[in-house]
Design an enzyme around this catalytic site. Structure first.
Site, PDB file in Angstrom:
ATOM      1  N   ASP A  66      -1.847  10.645  -1.755  1.00  0.00           N
ATOM      2  CA  ASP A  66      -2.240   9.610  -2.717  1.00  0.00           C
ATOM      3  C   ASP A  66      -2.566  10.210  -4.070  1.00  0.00           C
ATOM      4  OD1 ASP A  66      -2.937   8.532   0.127  1.00  0.00           O
ATOM      5  OD2 ASP A  66      -2.626   6.805  -1.183  1.00  0.00           O
TER       6      ASP A  66
ATOM      7  N   LYS B 222      -4.711   9.998   3.302  1.00  0.00           N
ATOM      8  CA  LYS B 222      -5.459   9.157   4.240  1.00  0.00           C
ATOM      9  C   LYS B 222      -6.502   9.971   5.010  1.00  0.00           C
ATOM     10  CE  LYS B 222      -4.807   5.703   4.597  1.00  0.00           C
ATOM     11  NZ  LYS B 222      -5.504   4.775   3.715  1.00  0.00           N
TER      12      LYS B 222
ATOM     13  N   ARG C 225       0.873  -1.177   0.000  1.00  0.00           N
ATOM     14  CA  ARG C 225       0.000   0.000   0.000  1.00  0.00           C
ATOM     15  C   ARG C 225       0.908   1.223   0.000  1.00  0.00           C
ATOM     16  NH1 ARG C 225       2.655   1.306   3.568  1.00  0.00           N
ATOM     17  NH2 ARG C 225       1.261   3.026   3.981  1.00  0.00           N
ATOM     18  N   GLY C 226       0.302   2.393  -0.147  1.00  0.00           N
ATOM     19  CA  GLY C 226       1.080   3.622  -0.308  1.00  0.00           C
ATOM     20  C   GLY C 226       1.175   3.901  -1.801  1.00  0.00           C
ATOM     21  N   ALA C 227       0.861   5.142  -2.188  1.00  0.00           N
ATOM     22  CA  ALA C 227       0.769   5.465  -3.616  1.00  0.00           C
ATOM     23  C   ALA C 227       2.005   5.024  -4.410  1.00  0.00           C
ATOM     24  CB  ALA C 227       0.495   6.963  -3.788  1.00  0.00           C
TER      25      ALA C 227
END
Lengths: 371, 371
Positions: B243, B254, B53-55
């Site tokens: 993001d 977030k 996860r994480g852009a």
């Protein structure tokens, strides 16, 4: 309010058993259990470990704790000791001190064994007043909710609340939820956004349970969500309680309240605080500088309890090794508060408006004394 | 970055095993496990279920997913199918689309079996660039942190971060944490306030774990706490990831980021966002109206997982019966953002400043193409 369809209060004295009965709120929403308190230690334990919580209920519980201690030993030494023990349980809620001082003032002119009975009468009186205050707050808040609802009568009234300021935080009715109960019974279509309210999750555990038991539409959200909802027009007003309010209208309430007040101001959403006047600390003006903020154990952040699939209440570790801190409250400056809903009506969060409330209270006290 | 004292990245391709290896981030901080991805479904599952996860890391993972699909079947039909499957995994992070389009553009002029190898080379290139971008963001951010630190050199620099924008959100370095790693290695005394970041607790699970592994002082707090800390001068700056960022500087990150930005503005605390330029969506201006906000399963709110005292990872129920909603992101308007830290330097969150960045990127692309 209703529990499994039957009317209930959070605390009552049973003279036949000479004990005070409470709902153990640490077990909600998973289990509904009643426990009894008789010794001073029971009362201190119940307040410190949040079997009872919420400013109004803390005050009522402390009053009974002191009264039961005096019933057992009416000496001034025991009175001072019991008061000190009770005051040390929670530092932020002003009702604790207010209730203890009220019981002490009542017994001050009496001697001997009757002091216990008089203290118990005063605790009963505080309890009754709490119920009446909650109902009056509900009635004043209802007028407000009706006005906001009629701005958009084509859709339900969406109210965001933080933590639990419902009947579980008082004896009955509650503060922030009292207007919602009144509105629901008046036929207003209400829907409540319930902040889960980390770290102790009083929103997810208590507010959601309360609303579900009364059949009121609601949705649980994490504390991070309110700003997004307000940006998208999904909140018509915020309505929260208060653990201590200054004479200038600064509101100390559960940690995170300030963030919701900022989002409300940024999105032109009204932000109201419901509180009995006993929650106002007339001795201070600057909430940020002057209200002591309770720091609770970091384990409330690093661990969490809930129910597993076998119906067992368990505790899990969320954080490995890292340290954590746990501030229980924050202060919302008066400039972010649209109004204070009290048992005497709705007041602006300004020194002048609150001075008028203080005069009203003094006049009522004088009338009561001269009657 | 270090894991148990050894250098590590979050994702790498092993040609001998023809597989991509990742850290299964859903098991952190309790367990550190490496898993391999080979089939398209593995990649989609890993992104959707947030094993990665994480852009930035989502983008790199998607690039490899598409490349591996093309290595298996280089037909345009399979390319379109794989791209569609990968795009459907997460709707908000723009890097996903950016990375897929980049790989597709690279293979567009090629036929047959070589398309797989070319796609893999492009994925490798995206991965290498991600590391370089993180390091460049770190370097630009370091200058900023040094400047803010020297305003109060008598005490540690207190940085508040939300969610995880560390090396676990990228291949290495990360975005928001990259300047902190650089600062720590440059000898700056830093301390990080880590928002736990409900509902998935990426702060408590990932950011705290990352910082603890590198030995950087930090403290976990619930998401409600930041406002209180800022009111009391305990935060020198906020530093978060993104993001998706609009051409006008609105920042989608977030859920809950917006609330911290409001508190920062209310307390004159600088609020910076660190991001690779690939995270900017040049096609949109108004983040609140135009960025689709992913709604994830309500179970992420009503249930929680952690480790019990026997070392078993378990899931507990927090909410009984009540419904919940789960918005994963919110948008912080550009007016609340002090600056955007990119691999090309620090830019104001304004259309004019970002237009300058866009020109810089276009010029760099032109230079690369003509070389």
């Amino acid at each position: 309010m209703q529990v499994n369809g039957f009317p209930h209060t959070t605390l009552w004295y049973d003279p036949t058993q000479q004990g005070v009965f409470i709902i153990d709120q640490t077990l909600l929403p998973h289990r509904f259990e009643i426990i009894s308190l008789t010794r001073l230690e029971d009362f201190c334990h119940a307040i410190r470990n949040m079997q009872v919580r919420g400013a109004p209920l803390i005050g009522v519980t402390a009053a009974y704790g002191l009264a039961m201690a005096l019933a057992h030993d009416p000496s001034p030494i025991n009175e001072a000791y019991a008061a000190e023990q009770l005051l040390a349980t929670r530092p932020t809620a002003v009702n604790l001190r207010w209730a203890i001082e009220r019981v002490r003032a009542t017994v001050a002119q009496h001697d001997g064994a009757q002091r216990g009975a008089i203290a118990l009468q005063e605790a009963e009186k505080i309890r009754r007043e709490d119920i009446l205050n909650g109902e009056a707050i509900g009635q004043h808040g209802l007028t407000l909710l009706q006005r906001i609802y009629h701005q958009h009568p084509d859709r339900p009234l969406n109210i965001l609340t933080h933590c639990n300021a419902g009947w579980l935080a008082a004896v009955d009715w509650g503060t922030a939820l009292a207007p919602i109960y009144k509105a629901y019974h008046a036929g207003l279509p209400v829907h409540v956004w319930v902040d889960e309210t980390r770290p102790r999750n009083q929103g997810a555990s208590l507010t959601a349970w309360e609303l579900q038991q009364q059949g009121i539409p609601h949705t649980v959200i994490v504390d991070n969500t309110g700003g997004h909802l307000m940006q998208h027009g999904q909140v018509d007003l915020c309505l929260v309680g208060s653990d201590r309010t200054t004479a200038s209208g600064d509101v100390c309430n559960k940690i995170g309240t300030y963030l919701k007040a900022l989002a409300a101001a940024d999105n032109q959403v009204p932000f109201y605080v419901a509180l009995p006047s006993s929650t106002i600390d007339w001795s201070i003006d600057n909430g940020i500088d002057e209200i002591p903020i309770e720091q609770r154990h970091s384990k409330e952040v690093t661990h969490i309890s809930g129910m597993d699939q076998d119906g067992v209440i368990r505790e899990l570790r969320l954080v490995e090794q890292s340290p954590a801190v746990n501030y229980a409250f924050d202060v919302t400056p008066a400039r972010l508060v649209s109004g204070l809903i009290t048992e005497h009506g709705v007041f602006s969060a300004t020194p002048a408006s609150l001075a008028a409330l203080q005069q009203k209270l003094a006049a009522a006290l004088h009338t009561n004394k001269t009657v």
